[in-house]
Write an enzyme that holds these catalytic residues in place. Structure first.
Site, PDB file in Angstrom:
ATOM      1  N   LYS A 102       4.433   4.202   2.268  1.00 52.43           N
ATOM      2  CA  LYS A 102       5.315   3.050   2.508  1.00 52.43           C
ATOM      3  C   LYS A 102       5.010   2.366   3.839  1.00 52.43           C
ATOM      4  O   LYS A 102       5.220   1.166   3.995  1.00 52.43           O
ATOM      5  CB  LYS A 102       6.778   3.477   2.445  1.00 52.43           C
ATOM      6  CG  LYS A 102       7.225   3.797   1.036  1.00 52.43           C
ATOM      7  CD  LYS A 102       8.739   3.882   0.927  1.00 52.43           C
ATOM      8  CE  LYS A 102       9.170   3.935  -0.530  1.00 52.43           C
ATOM      9  NZ  LYS A 102       8.865   5.232  -1.177  1.00 52.43           N
ATOM     10  N   GLU A 124      16.075  -3.270   1.054  1.00 46.62           N
ATOM     11  CA  GLU A 124      16.888  -2.441   0.174  1.00 46.62           C
ATOM     12  C   GLU A 124      16.349  -1.028   0.257  1.00 46.62           C
ATOM     13  O   GLU A 124      15.184  -0.824   0.560  1.00 46.62           O
ATOM     14  CB  GLU A 124      16.773  -2.941  -1.273  1.00 46.62           C
ATOM     15  CG  GLU A 124      15.521  -2.455  -2.025  1.00 46.62           C
ATOM     16  CD  GLU A 124      14.194  -2.971  -1.464  1.00 46.62           C
ATOM     17  OE1 GLU A 124      14.229  -4.015  -0.764  1.00 46.62           O
ATOM     18  OE2 GLU A 124      13.137  -2.350  -1.707  1.00 46.62           O
ATOM     19  N   SER A 391       1.198  10.587  -2.540  1.00 47.28           N
ATOM     20  CA  SER A 391       1.838   9.453  -1.860  1.00 47.28           C
ATOM     21  C   SER A 391       2.690   9.856  -0.669  1.00 47.28           C
ATOM     22  O   SER A 391       2.943   9.038   0.211  1.00 47.28           O
ATOM     23  CB  SER A 391       2.671   8.659  -2.863  1.00 47.28           C
ATOM     24  OG  SER A 391       3.572   9.518  -3.544  1.00 47.28           O
TER      25      SER A 391
HETATM   26  C1  PLP Z   1       8.955   5.484  -2.551  1.00 49.31           C
HETATM   27  C2  PLP Z   1       7.958   6.496  -2.929  1.00 49.31           C
HETATM   28  C3  PLP Z   1       7.284   6.446  -4.170  1.00 49.31           C
HETATM   29  C4  PLP Z   1       7.576   5.449  -5.241  1.00 49.31           C
HETATM   30  O1  PLP Z   1       7.265   4.127  -4.917  1.00 49.31           O
HETATM   31  P1  PLP Z   1       6.022   3.355  -5.513  1.00 49.31           P
HETATM   32  O2  PLP Z   1       6.286   1.947  -5.124  1.00 49.31           O
HETATM   33  O3  PLP Z   1       6.003   3.573  -6.986  1.00 49.31           O
HETATM   34  O4  PLP Z   1       4.815   3.911  -4.860  1.00 49.31           O
HETATM   35  C5  PLP Z   1       6.302   7.400  -4.423  1.00 49.31           C
HETATM   36  N1  PLP Z   1       6.033   8.377  -3.523  1.00 49.31           N
HETATM   37  C6  PLP Z   1       6.663   8.456  -2.345  1.00 49.31           C
HETATM   38  C7  PLP Z   1       6.308   9.567  -1.414  1.00 49.31           C
HETATM   39  C8  PLP Z   1       7.647   7.526  -2.009  1.00 49.31           C
HETATM   40  O5  PLP Z   1       8.278   7.632  -0.820  1.00 49.31           O
END
Ligand code: PLP
Length: 409
Positions: A102, A124, A391
Site C-alpha cells: 500500500k 477510506e 503483499s
Molecule cells: C489491503 C491489502 C490487500 C488487498 O488490497 P489489493 O488492492 O487487492 O491489493 C492485500 N494484501 C495486503 C497485505 C493488504 O494490506
C-alpha cells in the site's frame, strides 16, 4: 547524487492508458456526480502529466528507495518448493516500510497531491491498513489527513485507529449503511465533493471512477516490473504462473501488468470465506455480477435486487464486495484466472509459510499461498516456476490467528 542516498528506484516505462473515460473492455468508466467530474478530470490531467515528467518520476523513485525500502527482494523458497513440488519465488512487499504494497500507492498520490497544491489527504479504510498508510504519507509530507472508517470497523480495529491518530490523522467513524468499508468509501467521496479545492482523495485500491484504477495500477506496477527483472535474473526466464491475492485488486494488477504480454498464467486469488457455496465470501469475480458502484462499472456481490452485499473474509484487506475493473476485463477476456481460497485454506497457507520459510505472511497473501498449497501438482503442474506476490507481513494478524486457534486462551 550524494553517496548517502539510496539509488532511486528505476521505474519502467508508463503502461497503456485506458481509453474512453477509463474503459477496460466493458468495465471501468467514470460514474460520478456532476460535482466530482471536474475534480476527476483535473486529477486525470495532472497524473498523466506527472507520470510522464522525469522530475516527478525521479522524486517518486527516490522516495521508494529512501523511504519505502525498494527495491524489495525476490526470495526463492527452497523448503516450500520441495514441499509443494513446484518452484516458488516470493516478491517481498512485506519488507516495505509499513509492511505492505500500500505504501507504493500512497507515496505516489501524496506526491501528486503536493504537486496539485492540495494541503489535505482524505481516505477510506476498512481494517485500517490503507488509513495507516495514508496517515504515514501525510505525516511525511506535512499534509492534513482525515480517514473515514465504518463505525463497526473503528470498534474492531482499535489499534489501527490509535496508530492513525498517532500519525496525526483525524479518524471519522461512519455510521450509515452497514457502517463498514463500502459506507466509508461513500462518505469519503461525499467529503471530497465538498472540499475538493484543497483536498485530494487518496483511494486505496485499483478501483473507483477513472482515473483511479489506472493511476493506482501505474503506481503499483513497480511491484511487477521489479519482480520480472529479478525473476529473469534468478531463473533466466519468465515464470510459468504468477499468483497474487485480490481484494480491490491493486497488488495483483501491479504484479500482472508486467506479465500480461508474457506466456505466464495469471492467477488472482479471492477471499473464499466460508466457501463459495455458503454465500459468505468476498469473491466478486467468481460470484459477482456486473453493476455500477463506487463510480465504476465492475463485478459486485449483489442480491437479486441489485443490492450490494457484505463481503465475508478472515482477512480484512480482502473484505470488499467488488473488484477493480481491469480484473473484471482480464477475467472476461480469459487472460487471467480468478480462483478462491477459503478462510481455512488461508490459515493453512499462513502456517505453511511460517514453518517452511520463516516468513509470516499477512492473511491476504496467505490466500495465495493456501491456493498454491491446494493446487500444486493439480492445476499447477509439478515443476512449474511460480511467482507469488507476498503483499504484506503478518504481524497485524498474529493476535487474530492465535485467538481463533485458541492459543491465547
Ligand atoms: C489491503 C491489502 C490487500 C488487498 O488490497 P489489493 O488492492 O487487492 O491489493 C492485500 N494484501 C495486503 C497485505 C493488504 O494490506
Amino acid at each position: 547524487m550524494q553517496p548517502t542516498r539510496g539509488a532511486p528506484v528505476r521505474l519502467g516505462p508508463p503502461g497503456p492508458e485506458p481509453q474512453d473515460l477509463g474503459r477496460f473492455g466493458d468495465f471501468g468508466g467514470r460514474y460520478a456526480p456532476e460535482t466530482l467530474v471536474a475534480a476527476l478530470e483535473a486529477l486525470e490531467r495532472e497524473f498523466r502529466a506527472a507520470w510522464h515528467d522525469p522530475a516527478f518520476r525521479d522524486e517518486y523513485g527516490e522516495l521508494l528507495a529512501t523511504y519505502a525500502g525498494r527495491p524489495t527482494p525476490l526470495t526463492p523458497c527452497h523448503r516450500l518448493s520441495e514441499r509443494l513440488g513446484v518452484q516458488v519465488s516470493l516478491k517481498r512487499e512485506d519488507l516495505t516500510h509499513t509492511g505492505s504494497h500500500k505504501i507504493n500507492n500512497v507515496l505516489g498520490q501524496a506526491l501528486l497531491a503536493r504537486r496539485m497544491g492540495k494541503r489535505r489527504l482524505i481516505a477510506e479504510t476498512g481494517a485500517g491498513q490503507h488509513g495507516v498508510a495514508t496517515a504515514t504519507a501525510a505525516a511525511l509530507f506535512g499534509l492534513d489527513c482525515t480517514v473515514f472508517m465504518g463505525a463497526v470497523d473503528v470498534e474492531r480495529q482499535a489499534l489501527n485507529v490509535w496508530r492513525m491518530r498517532l500519525l496525526g490523522a483525524e479518524v471519522v467513524p461512519v455510521s450509515s449503511g452497514s457502517a463498514t468499508l463500502k459506507d466509508a468509501v461513500n462518505d469519503a467521496m461525499r467529503e471530497w465533493v465538498a472540499t475538493v479545492t484543497d483536498t485530494h482523495y487518496c483511494l486505496g485500491s485499483a478501483m473507483g471512477p477513472h482515473p483511479f484504477p489506472w493511476m493506482v495500477r501505474e503506481l503499483q506496477r513497480v511491484v511487477g516490473d521489479e519482480a520480472r527483472e529479478q525473476f529473469r535474473a534468478l531463473h533466466g526466464a519468465d515464470p510459468d504462473v504468477v499468483v497474487a491475492c485480490v481484494g480491490g485488486g491493486s497488488n495483483a494488477i501491479g504484479t500482472f501488468s508486467a506479465f500480461v504480454d508474457t506466456r505466464a498464467r495469471l492467477v488472482g486469488v479471492e477471499a473464499g470465506g466460508l466457501g463459495l457455496e455458503s454465500g459468505r465470501h468476498g469473491a466478486a469475480v467468481n460470484r459477482g455480477v456486473p453493476g455500477v458502484v463506487h463510480g465504476m462499472r465492475s463485478l459486485f456481490l449483489q442480491d437479486e435486487h441489485g443490492q450490494v452485499l457484505e463481503a465475508t473474509s478472515i482477512s480484512a484487506g480482502l473484505d470488499y464486495p467488488g473488484v477493480g475493473p481491469e480484473h473484471a476485463m482480464l477475467a472476461a477476456r480469459g487472460r487471467a484466472e480468478y480462483h478462491a481460497a477459503t478462510d481455512e485454506e488461508a490459515l493453512s497457507g499462513f502456517r505453511l509459510l511460517a514453518r517452511t520459510e520463516g516468513i509470516v505472511p499477512a492473511l491476504e497473501p496467505a490466500h495465495a499461498i493456501g491456493w498454491l498449497e491446494r493446487e500444486a501438482g493439480r492445476a499447477v503442474p509439478a515443476g512449474s516456476h511460480v511467482l507469488v506476490t507476498l503483499s504484506g507481513r503478518g504481524d497485524k494478524d498474529a493476535a487474530q490467528v492465535a485467538e481463533r486457534s485458541g492459543d491465547l486462551a
